[in-house]
Design an enzyme around this catalytic site. Sequence first.
Site, PDB file in Angstrom:
ATOM      1  N   PRO A  25      -3.722  11.540  -6.296  1.00  0.00           N
ATOM      2  CA  PRO A  25      -3.555  11.067  -7.667  1.00  0.00           C
ATOM      3  C   PRO A  25      -4.019   9.632  -7.907  1.00  0.00           C
ATOM      4  O   PRO A  25      -3.792   8.746  -7.072  1.00  0.00           O
ATOM      5  CB  PRO A  25      -2.033  11.151  -7.878  1.00  0.00           C
ATOM      6  CG  PRO A  25      -1.577  12.195  -6.931  1.00  0.00           C
ATOM      7  CD  PRO A  25      -2.488  12.102  -5.739  1.00  0.00           C
ATOM      8  N   ASN A  26      -4.663   9.462  -9.036  1.00  0.00           N
ATOM      9  CA  ASN A  26      -5.077   8.159  -9.588  1.00  0.00           C
ATOM     10  C   ASN A  26      -6.286   7.541  -8.881  1.00  0.00           C
ATOM     11  O   ASN A  26      -6.798   6.514  -9.333  1.00  0.00           O
ATOM     12  CB  ASN A  26      -3.905   7.152  -9.597  1.00  0.00           C
ATOM     13  CG  ASN A  26      -2.734   7.672 -10.402  1.00  0.00           C
ATOM     14  OD1 ASN A  26      -2.919   8.076 -11.547  1.00  0.00           O
ATOM     15  ND2 ASN A  26      -1.561   7.702  -9.818  1.00  0.00           N
ATOM     16  N   ARG A  33      -8.846   0.735 -11.879  1.00  0.00           N
ATOM     17  CA  ARG A  33      -7.409   0.626 -11.649  1.00  0.00           C
ATOM     18  C   ARG A  33      -7.097  -0.559 -10.726  1.00  0.00           C
ATOM     19  O   ARG A  33      -7.585  -0.612  -9.603  1.00  0.00           O
ATOM     20  CB  ARG A  33      -6.968   1.925 -10.965  1.00  0.00           C
ATOM     21  CG  ARG A  33      -5.573   1.961 -10.474  1.00  0.00           C
ATOM     22  CD  ARG A  33      -5.378   3.164  -9.550  1.00  0.00           C
ATOM     23  NE  ARG A  33      -4.027   3.189  -9.080  1.00  0.00           N
ATOM     24  CZ  ARG A  33      -3.656   3.777  -7.947  1.00  0.00           C
ATOM     25  NH1 ARG A  33      -4.540   4.391  -7.196  1.00  0.00           N
ATOM     26  NH2 ARG A  33      -2.402   3.741  -7.585  1.00  0.00           N
ATOM     27  N   TYR A  38      -7.293  -2.781  -5.344  1.00  0.00           N
ATOM     28  CA  TYR A  38      -8.112  -1.702  -4.788  1.00  0.00           C
ATOM     29  C   TYR A  38      -9.612  -2.002  -4.781  1.00  0.00           C
ATOM     30  O   TYR A  38     -10.390  -1.199  -4.260  1.00  0.00           O
ATOM     31  CB  TYR A  38      -7.836  -0.405  -5.549  1.00  0.00           C
ATOM     32  CG  TYR A  38      -6.391   0.034  -5.451  1.00  0.00           C
ATOM     33  CD1 TYR A  38      -5.839   0.362  -4.216  1.00  0.00           C
ATOM     34  CD2 TYR A  38      -5.570   0.098  -6.575  1.00  0.00           C
ATOM     35  CE1 TYR A  38      -4.512   0.738  -4.102  1.00  0.00           C
ATOM     36  CE2 TYR A  38      -4.241   0.485  -6.476  1.00  0.00           C
ATOM     37  CZ  TYR A  38      -3.716   0.802  -5.238  1.00  0.00           C
ATOM     38  OH  TYR A  38      -2.403   1.177  -5.124  1.00  0.00           O
ATOM     39  N   ASN A  89      -6.901  10.074   1.647  1.00  0.00           N
ATOM     40  CA  ASN A  89      -6.153   9.024   0.975  1.00  0.00           C
ATOM     41  C   ASN A  89      -5.328   9.768  -0.073  1.00  0.00           C
ATOM     42  O   ASN A  89      -5.855  10.181  -1.109  1.00  0.00           O
ATOM     43  CB  ASN A  89      -7.072   7.992   0.320  1.00  0.00           C
ATOM     44  CG  ASN A  89      -6.273   6.869  -0.330  1.00  0.00           C
ATOM     45  OD1 ASN A  89      -5.064   6.988  -0.544  1.00  0.00           O
ATOM     46  ND2 ASN A  89      -6.949   5.765  -0.647  1.00  0.00           N
ATOM     47  N   ALA A  92      -0.171   8.024  -3.992  1.00  0.00           N
ATOM     48  CA  ALA A  92       1.295   7.944  -3.952  1.00  0.00           C
ATOM     49  C   ALA A  92       1.945   9.162  -3.299  1.00  0.00           C
ATOM     50  O   ALA A  92       3.102   9.080  -2.858  1.00  0.00           O
ATOM     51  CB  ALA A  92       1.839   7.748  -5.371  1.00  0.00           C
ATOM     52  N   ASP A 102       3.686  19.244   5.207  1.00  0.00           N
ATOM     53  CA  ASP A 102       3.732  20.560   5.854  1.00  0.00           C
ATOM     54  C   ASP A 102       2.352  21.217   5.867  1.00  0.00           C
ATOM     55  O   ASP A 102       1.985  21.888   6.839  1.00  0.00           O
ATOM     56  CB  ASP A 102       4.746  21.460   5.159  1.00  0.00           C
ATOM     57  CG  ASP A 102       6.180  21.037   5.441  1.00  0.00           C
ATOM     58  OD1 ASP A 102       6.394  20.121   6.273  1.00  0.00           O
ATOM     59  OD2 ASP A 102       7.100  21.621   4.833  1.00  0.00           O
ATOM     60  N   GLU A 113      -5.544   9.293   8.037  1.00  0.00           N
ATOM     61  CA  GLU A 113      -5.007   8.805   6.758  1.00  0.00           C
ATOM     62  C   GLU A 113      -5.638   7.442   6.467  1.00  0.00           C
ATOM     63  O   GLU A 113      -5.674   6.583   7.352  1.00  0.00           O
ATOM     64  CB  GLU A 113      -3.484   8.685   6.921  1.00  0.00           C
ATOM     65  CG  GLU A 113      -2.738   8.152   5.724  1.00  0.00           C
ATOM     66  CD  GLU A 113      -1.229   8.028   6.014  1.00  0.00           C
ATOM     67  OE1 GLU A 113      -0.738   8.558   7.044  1.00  0.00           O
ATOM     68  OE2 GLU A 113      -0.554   7.370   5.196  1.00  0.00           O
ATOM     69  N   HIS A 115      -5.885   4.162   3.611  1.00  0.00           N
ATOM     70  CA  HIS A 115      -5.441   3.466   2.394  1.00  0.00           C
ATOM     71  C   HIS A 115      -6.319   2.241   2.204  1.00  0.00           C
ATOM     72  O   HIS A 115      -6.566   1.500   3.167  1.00  0.00           O
ATOM     73  CB  HIS A 115      -3.979   3.041   2.487  1.00  0.00           C
ATOM     74  CG  HIS A 115      -3.068   4.202   2.652  1.00  0.00           C
ATOM     75  ND1 HIS A 115      -2.760   5.052   1.613  1.00  0.00           N
ATOM     76  CD2 HIS A 115      -2.451   4.702   3.745  1.00  0.00           C
ATOM     77  CE1 HIS A 115      -1.978   6.014   2.058  1.00  0.00           C
ATOM     78  NE2 HIS A 115      -1.775   5.833   3.355  1.00  0.00           N
ATOM     79  N   LEU A 116      -6.760   2.039   0.989  1.00  0.00           N
ATOM     80  CA  LEU A 116      -7.568   0.857   0.684  1.00  0.00           C
ATOM     81  C   LEU A 116      -6.746  -0.417   0.861  1.00  0.00           C
ATOM     82  O   LEU A 116      -7.192  -1.390   1.465  1.00  0.00           O
ATOM     83  CB  LEU A 116      -8.088   0.949  -0.755  1.00  0.00           C
ATOM     84  CG  LEU A 116      -9.075   2.093  -0.996  1.00  0.00           C
ATOM     85  CD1 LEU A 116      -9.088   2.486  -2.463  1.00  0.00           C
ATOM     86  CD2 LEU A 116     -10.460   1.695  -0.535  1.00  0.00           C
ATOM     87  N   SER A 117      -5.544  -0.388   0.314  1.00  0.00           N
ATOM     88  CA  SER A 117      -4.641  -1.538   0.432  1.00  0.00           C
ATOM     89  C   SER A 117      -3.822  -1.397   1.711  1.00  0.00           C
ATOM     90  O   SER A 117      -3.975  -0.413   2.452  1.00  0.00           O
ATOM     91  CB  SER A 117      -3.718  -1.594  -0.794  1.00  0.00           C
ATOM     92  OG  SER A 117      -2.834  -0.478  -0.786  1.00  0.00           O
ATOM     93  N   ARG A 122       3.240  -4.202   0.689  1.00  0.00           N
ATOM     94  CA  ARG A 122       3.442  -4.116  -0.763  1.00  0.00           C
ATOM     95  C   ARG A 122       4.903  -3.725  -1.072  1.00  0.00           C
ATOM     96  O   ARG A 122       5.785  -4.003  -0.264  1.00  0.00           O
ATOM     97  CB  ARG A 122       2.429  -3.123  -1.347  1.00  0.00           C
ATOM     98  CG  ARG A 122       0.981  -3.585  -1.109  1.00  0.00           C
ATOM     99  CD  ARG A 122      -0.015  -2.601  -1.661  1.00  0.00           C
ATOM    100  NE  ARG A 122       0.141  -2.425  -3.099  1.00  0.00           N
ATOM    101  CZ  ARG A 122      -0.401  -1.412  -3.785  1.00  0.00           C
ATOM    102  NH1 ARG A 122      -1.127  -0.498  -3.138  1.00  0.00           N
ATOM    103  NH2 ARG A 122      -0.222  -1.313  -5.081  1.00  0.00           N
TER     104      ARG A 122
HETATM  105  C1  DQA Z   1      -3.185   3.808  -1.796  1.00  0.00           C
HETATM  106  C2  DQA Z   1      -1.801   3.161  -1.600  1.00  0.00           C
HETATM  107  C3  DQA Z   1      -0.731   3.981  -2.296  1.00  0.00           C
HETATM  108  O1  DQA Z   1       0.533   3.346  -2.146  1.00  0.00           O
HETATM  109  C4  DQA Z   1      -1.017   4.090  -3.772  1.00  0.00           C
HETATM  110  O2  DQA Z   1      -0.064   4.920  -4.410  1.00  0.00           O
HETATM  111  C5  DQA Z   1      -2.400   4.562  -4.053  1.00  0.00           C
HETATM  112  C6  DQA Z   1      -3.493   4.003  -3.263  1.00  0.00           C
HETATM  113  C7  DQA Z   1      -4.306   2.926  -1.192  1.00  0.00           C
HETATM  114  O3  DQA Z   1      -5.417   3.438  -1.045  1.00  0.00           O
HETATM  115  O4  DQA Z   1      -4.086   1.745  -0.915  1.00  0.00           O
HETATM  116  O5  DQA Z   1      -2.639   5.302  -4.986  1.00  0.00           O
HETATM  117  O6  DQA Z   1      -3.208   5.037  -1.128  1.00  0.00           O
END
Ligand code: DQA
Length: 159
Positions: A25-26, A33, A38, A89, A92, A102, A113, A115-117, A122
């Site tokens: 999502p997002n 965003r 990000y 990625n 949330a 699962d 896995e 994550h950009l951040s 955080r």
């Molecule tokens: C994220 C970190 C998550 O906490 C956040 O909800 C995202 C982006 C990242 O790429 O840093 O949507 O996965």
Amino acid sequence: MCPTGTCSDSTVKGMLSSLLVLHGPNLNLLGLREPEIYGSATLADHIDAVRDVAQSHGISFVDVQSNSEAEIVEAVHSARGVHDAIIINAGALTHYSWALHDALKSFTGNVIEVHLSNPGAREEFRHVSVLSDVVQGTISGFGGLGYTLAVHALVALEK
Ligand code: DQA
């Protein structure tokens, strides 16, 4: 991918020819965003970077982004027997989706896995990843570099 469709799980893990790159999502809003967190690169920019590295290793890949938890879970199901590894990625969903946990647990190839951040630096709700125990490893906090590092990690894991 198992070329004959009859490989054991351990054999499947030893071959990396097809990769699924999943975004939750997002992440379709990357570039717009919260660019201070990000960055300004779009999702398409990150996928282009994955394509360059994957192609240099002769790896084909499919990328899927969805804002729906169900669609992400179904994409993981669809990867079974089709893709050898997953880069995810999960946005949330990382922090609460036991359904995704699962689904990934049932996938027999390597999962990285990304994550950009750096979620650990955080808000507190981001400090937990419910996916941690079903992935080979996590790359966080390096921005888009994380995706290419993930491809390199998958290639190295096959050796
Ligand atoms: C994220 C970190 C998550 O906490 C956040 O909800 C995202 C982006 C990242 O790429 O840093 O949507 O996965």
